[in-house]
Design a protein around this motif. Structure first.
Motif, PDB file in Angstrom:
ATOM      1  N   GLY A  97       0.828  -1.193   0.000  1.00 30.82           N
ATOM      2  CA  GLY A  97       0.000   0.000   0.000  1.00 30.82           C
ATOM      3  C   GLY A  97       0.863   1.244   0.000  1.00 30.82           C
ATOM      4  N   ILE A  98       0.193   2.381  -0.091  1.00 28.45           N
ATOM      5  CA  ILE A  98       0.900   3.648  -0.055  1.00 28.45           C
ATOM      6  C   ILE A  98       0.293   4.551   1.011  1.00 28.45           C
ATOM      7  CG2 ILE A  98       1.638   3.592  -2.468  1.00 28.45           C
ATOM      8  CD1 ILE A  98      -0.620   5.573  -3.097  1.00 28.45           C
ATOM      9  N   THR A  99       1.076   5.526   1.420  1.00 27.55           N
ATOM     10  CA  THR A  99       0.612   6.602   2.282  1.00 27.55           C
ATOM     11  C   THR A  99       0.850   7.907   1.536  1.00 27.55           C
ATOM     12  OG1 THR A  99       2.769   6.865   3.352  1.00 27.55           O
ATOM     13  CG2 THR A  99       1.203   5.347   4.399  1.00 27.55           C
ATOM     14  N   ALA A 100       0.112   8.925   1.891  1.00 26.86           N
ATOM     15  CA  ALA A 100       0.273  10.228   1.250  1.00 26.86           C
ATOM     16  C   ALA A 100       0.178  11.321   2.302  1.00 26.86           C
ATOM     17  CB  ALA A 100      -0.802  10.434   0.189  1.00 26.86           C
ATOM     18  N   ASP A 101       1.170  12.187   2.309  1.00 30.97           N
ATOM     19  CA  ASP A 101       1.169  13.335   3.204  1.00 30.97           C
ATOM     20  C   ASP A 101       1.442  14.579   2.380  1.00 30.97           C
ATOM     21  OD1 ASP A 101       0.913  12.314   6.053  1.00 30.97           O
ATOM     22  OD2 ASP A 101       2.486  11.021   5.254  1.00 30.97           O
ATOM     23  N   LEU A 102       0.505  15.526   2.434  1.00 36.53           N
ATOM     24  CA  LEU A 102       0.651  16.775   1.692  1.00 36.53           C
ATOM     25  C   LEU A 102       0.995  17.890   2.662  1.00 36.53           C
ATOM     26  CD1 LEU A 102      -2.486  16.669  -0.647  1.00 36.53           C
ATOM     27  CD2 LEU A 102      -0.220  15.710  -1.050  1.00 36.53           C
ATOM     28  N   PRO A 126      -9.161  15.458  -7.699  1.00 44.36           N
ATOM     29  CA  PRO A 126      -9.323  14.090  -8.192  1.00 44.36           C
ATOM     30  C   PRO A 126      -8.430  13.064  -7.484  1.00 44.36           C
ATOM     31  CG  PRO A 126      -9.214  15.610 -10.030  1.00 44.36           C
ATOM     32  CD  PRO A 126      -8.877  16.398  -8.803  1.00 44.36           C
ATOM     33  N   TYR A 127      -7.218  13.445  -7.132  1.00 42.80           N
ATOM     34  CA  TYR A 127      -6.334  12.513  -6.414  1.00 42.80           C
ATOM     35  C   TYR A 127      -6.887  12.252  -5.018  1.00 42.80           C
ATOM     36  CZ  TYR A 127      -2.489  12.408  -9.800  1.00 42.80           C
ATOM     37  OH  TYR A 127      -1.707  12.197 -10.910  1.00 42.80           O
ATOM     38  N   SER A 128      -7.377  13.292  -4.349  1.00 41.28           N
ATOM     39  CA  SER A 128      -7.975  13.111  -3.021  1.00 41.28           C
ATOM     40  C   SER A 128      -9.198  12.215  -3.113  1.00 41.28           C
ATOM     41  CB  SER A 128      -8.362  14.462  -2.416  1.00 41.28           C
ATOM     42  OG  SER A 128      -7.212  15.226  -2.119  1.00 41.28           O
ATOM     43  N   ASN A 129     -10.008  12.410  -4.146  1.00 38.04           N
ATOM     44  CA  ASN A 129     -11.188  11.569  -4.319  1.00 38.04           C
ATOM     45  C   ASN A 129     -10.811  10.130  -4.651  1.00 38.04           C
ATOM     46  OD1 ASN A 129     -13.191  13.442  -3.691  1.00 38.04           O
ATOM     47  ND2 ASN A 129     -13.122  14.312  -5.735  1.00 38.04           N
ATOM     48  N   ALA A 130      -9.747   9.945  -5.407  1.00 37.52           N
ATOM     49  CA  ALA A 130      -9.311   8.586  -5.760  1.00 37.52           C
ATOM     50  C   ALA A 130      -8.765   7.833  -4.554  1.00 37.52           C
ATOM     51  CB  ALA A 130      -8.253   8.641  -6.858  1.00 37.52           C
ATOM     52  N   THR A 131      -8.166   8.559  -3.621  1.00 36.90           N
ATOM     53  CA  THR A 131      -7.558   7.907  -2.458  1.00 36.90           C
ATOM     54  C   THR A 131      -8.494   7.832  -1.261  1.00 36.90           C
ATOM     55  OG1 THR A 131      -6.587  10.007  -1.721  1.00 36.90           O
ATOM     56  CG2 THR A 131      -5.204   8.585  -3.109  1.00 36.90           C
ATOM     57  N   ARG A 132      -9.553   8.614  -1.254  1.00 34.58           N
ATOM     58  CA  ARG A 132     -10.439   8.690  -0.089  1.00 34.58           C
ATOM     59  C   ARG A 132     -10.945   7.308   0.334  1.00 34.58           C
ATOM     60  NH1 ARG A 132     -11.744  13.340   0.777  1.00 34.58           N
ATOM     61  NH2 ARG A 132     -12.298  13.971  -1.342  1.00 34.58           N
ATOM     62  N   ASN A 134      -9.290   4.849   1.214  1.00 37.66           N
ATOM     63  CA  ASN A 134      -8.402   3.765   0.793  1.00 37.66           C
ATOM     64  C   ASN A 134      -6.951   4.065   1.194  1.00 37.66           C
ATOM     65  OD1 ASN A 134      -7.790   1.301  -0.509  1.00 37.66           O
ATOM     66  ND2 ASN A 134      -7.104   2.423  -2.302  1.00 37.66           N
ATOM     67  N   VAL A 135      -6.576   5.314   1.171  1.00 33.06           N
ATOM     68  CA  VAL A 135      -5.223   5.741   1.526  1.00 33.06           C
ATOM     69  C   VAL A 135      -5.334   6.813   2.588  1.00 33.06           C
ATOM     70  CG1 VAL A 135      -3.132   6.894   0.685  1.00 33.06           C
ATOM     71  CG2 VAL A 135      -4.297   5.234  -0.776  1.00 33.06           C
ATOM     72  N   ASN A 136      -4.564   6.679   3.654  1.00 33.56           N
ATOM     73  CA  ASN A 136      -4.549   7.692   4.683  1.00 33.56           C
ATOM     74  C   ASN A 136      -3.771   8.896   4.153  1.00 33.56           C
ATOM     75  OD1 ASN A 136      -4.711   9.095   7.060  1.00 33.56           O
ATOM     76  ND2 ASN A 136      -3.179   7.871   8.130  1.00 33.56           N
ATOM     77  N   VAL A 137      -4.483  10.026   3.953  1.00 30.02           N
ATOM     78  CA  VAL A 137      -3.866  11.238   3.429  1.00 30.02           C
ATOM     79  C   VAL A 137      -3.754  12.250   4.545  1.00 30.02           C
ATOM     80  CG1 VAL A 137      -4.083  13.137   1.770  1.00 30.02           C
ATOM     81  CG2 VAL A 137      -4.772  10.822   1.106  1.00 30.02           C
ATOM     82  N   GLY A 138      -2.529  12.660   4.838  1.00 32.94           N
ATOM     83  CA  GLY A 138      -2.303  13.689   5.831  1.00 32.94           C
ATOM     84  C   GLY A 138      -2.215  15.040   5.154  1.00 32.94           C
ATOM     85  N   LEU A 139      -2.833  16.051   5.770  1.00 34.11           N
ATOM     86  CA  LEU A 139      -2.802  17.429   5.255  1.00 34.11           C
ATOM     87  C   LEU A 139      -2.185  18.319   6.323  1.00 34.11           C
ATOM     88  CD1 LEU A 139      -6.439  17.566   3.847  1.00 34.11           C
ATOM     89  CD2 LEU A 139      -4.336  17.240   2.519  1.00 34.11           C
ATOM     90  N   THR A 140      -1.065  18.948   5.999  1.00 33.44           N
ATOM     91  CA  THR A 140      -0.378  19.801   6.945  1.00 33.44           C
ATOM     92  C   THR A 140      -0.183  21.175   6.341  1.00 33.44           C
ATOM     93  OG1 THR A 140       0.822  17.894   7.838  1.00 33.44           O
ATOM     94  CG2 THR A 140       1.717  20.069   8.343  1.00 33.44           C
ATOM     95  N   LEU A 141      -0.562  22.212   7.080  1.00 35.13           N
ATOM     96  CA  LEU A 141      -0.324  23.576   6.659  1.00 35.13           C
ATOM     97  C   LEU A 141       1.059  23.981   7.155  1.00 35.13           C
ATOM     98  CD1 LEU A 141      -1.299  26.226   5.397  1.00 35.13           C
ATOM     99  CD2 LEU A 141      -2.399  26.758   7.594  1.00 35.13           C
ATOM    100  N   ALA A 142       1.922  24.358   6.234  1.00 34.36           N
ATOM    101  CA  ALA A 142       3.307  24.718   6.590  1.00 34.36           C
ATOM    102  C   ALA A 142       3.330  26.048   7.335  1.00 34.36           C
ATOM    103  CB  ALA A 142       4.164  24.802   5.339  1.00 34.36           C
TER     104      ALA A 142
END
Length: 142
Positions: A97-102, A126-132, A134-142
């Motif tokens: 699997g993959i993980t994604a952190d933005l 579209p990428y967020s919708n494709a992974t929703r 199914n993949v844990n997506v982290g969102l961090t404001l720099a």
């Protein structure tokens, strides 16, 4: 869930899959693929599916923020950046699997406004919708 397709593109991989090459049908993307040392490959100069996914997701998310900016009333600064970090590894259920952190950098934008923009973009990207879900997506404001 049906999609009303307005654009399609193609790319073809050859060689060993992760150790070969990939090229888009119009030649605008033409990359050598190399398996990273961490995954048992030789490493070296070249891309891999995770690098390509990171590039695509970061560009798409930045575009999604621009697309929703007028709707949520938050201007995206010209210097805005999105960095995607994609992880790869075995899943406890088997397979991989993959993980994604933005990490989103919105210089000069108030934190509450930036978070509102990021949340709206995450709903339409579209990428967020494709992974929703199914993949844990982290969102961090720099």
């Amino acid at each position: 869930m049906p999609v009303d397709v307005i654009y399609k593109t193609k790319a073809t991989a050859n060689g060993g899959g992760r150790d070969g090459a990939a090229r888009s049908d119009d030649g605008s993307v033409d990359v050598k693929l190399v398996v990273p040392k961490e995954m048992g490959g030789p490493g070296g100069v070249g891309a891999n599916p995770e690098k390509l996914f990171a590039a695509g997701y970061s560009a798409c998310f930045l575009g999604a923020m621009r697309a929703v900016s007028s709707k949520v009333g938050v201007k995206v600064p010209a210097e805005a950046t999105v960095t995607a970090e994609i992880g790869f590894g075995p899943r406890s259920e088997g397979g991989y699997g993959i993980t994604a952190d933005l990490t989103i950098d919105l210089p000069g934008v108030d934190r509450a406004e930036a978070e509102k923009l990021i949340a709206a973009a995450h709903e339409v990207c579209p990428y967020s919708n494709a992974t929703r879900n199914n993949v844990n997506v982290g969102l961090t404001l720099a």
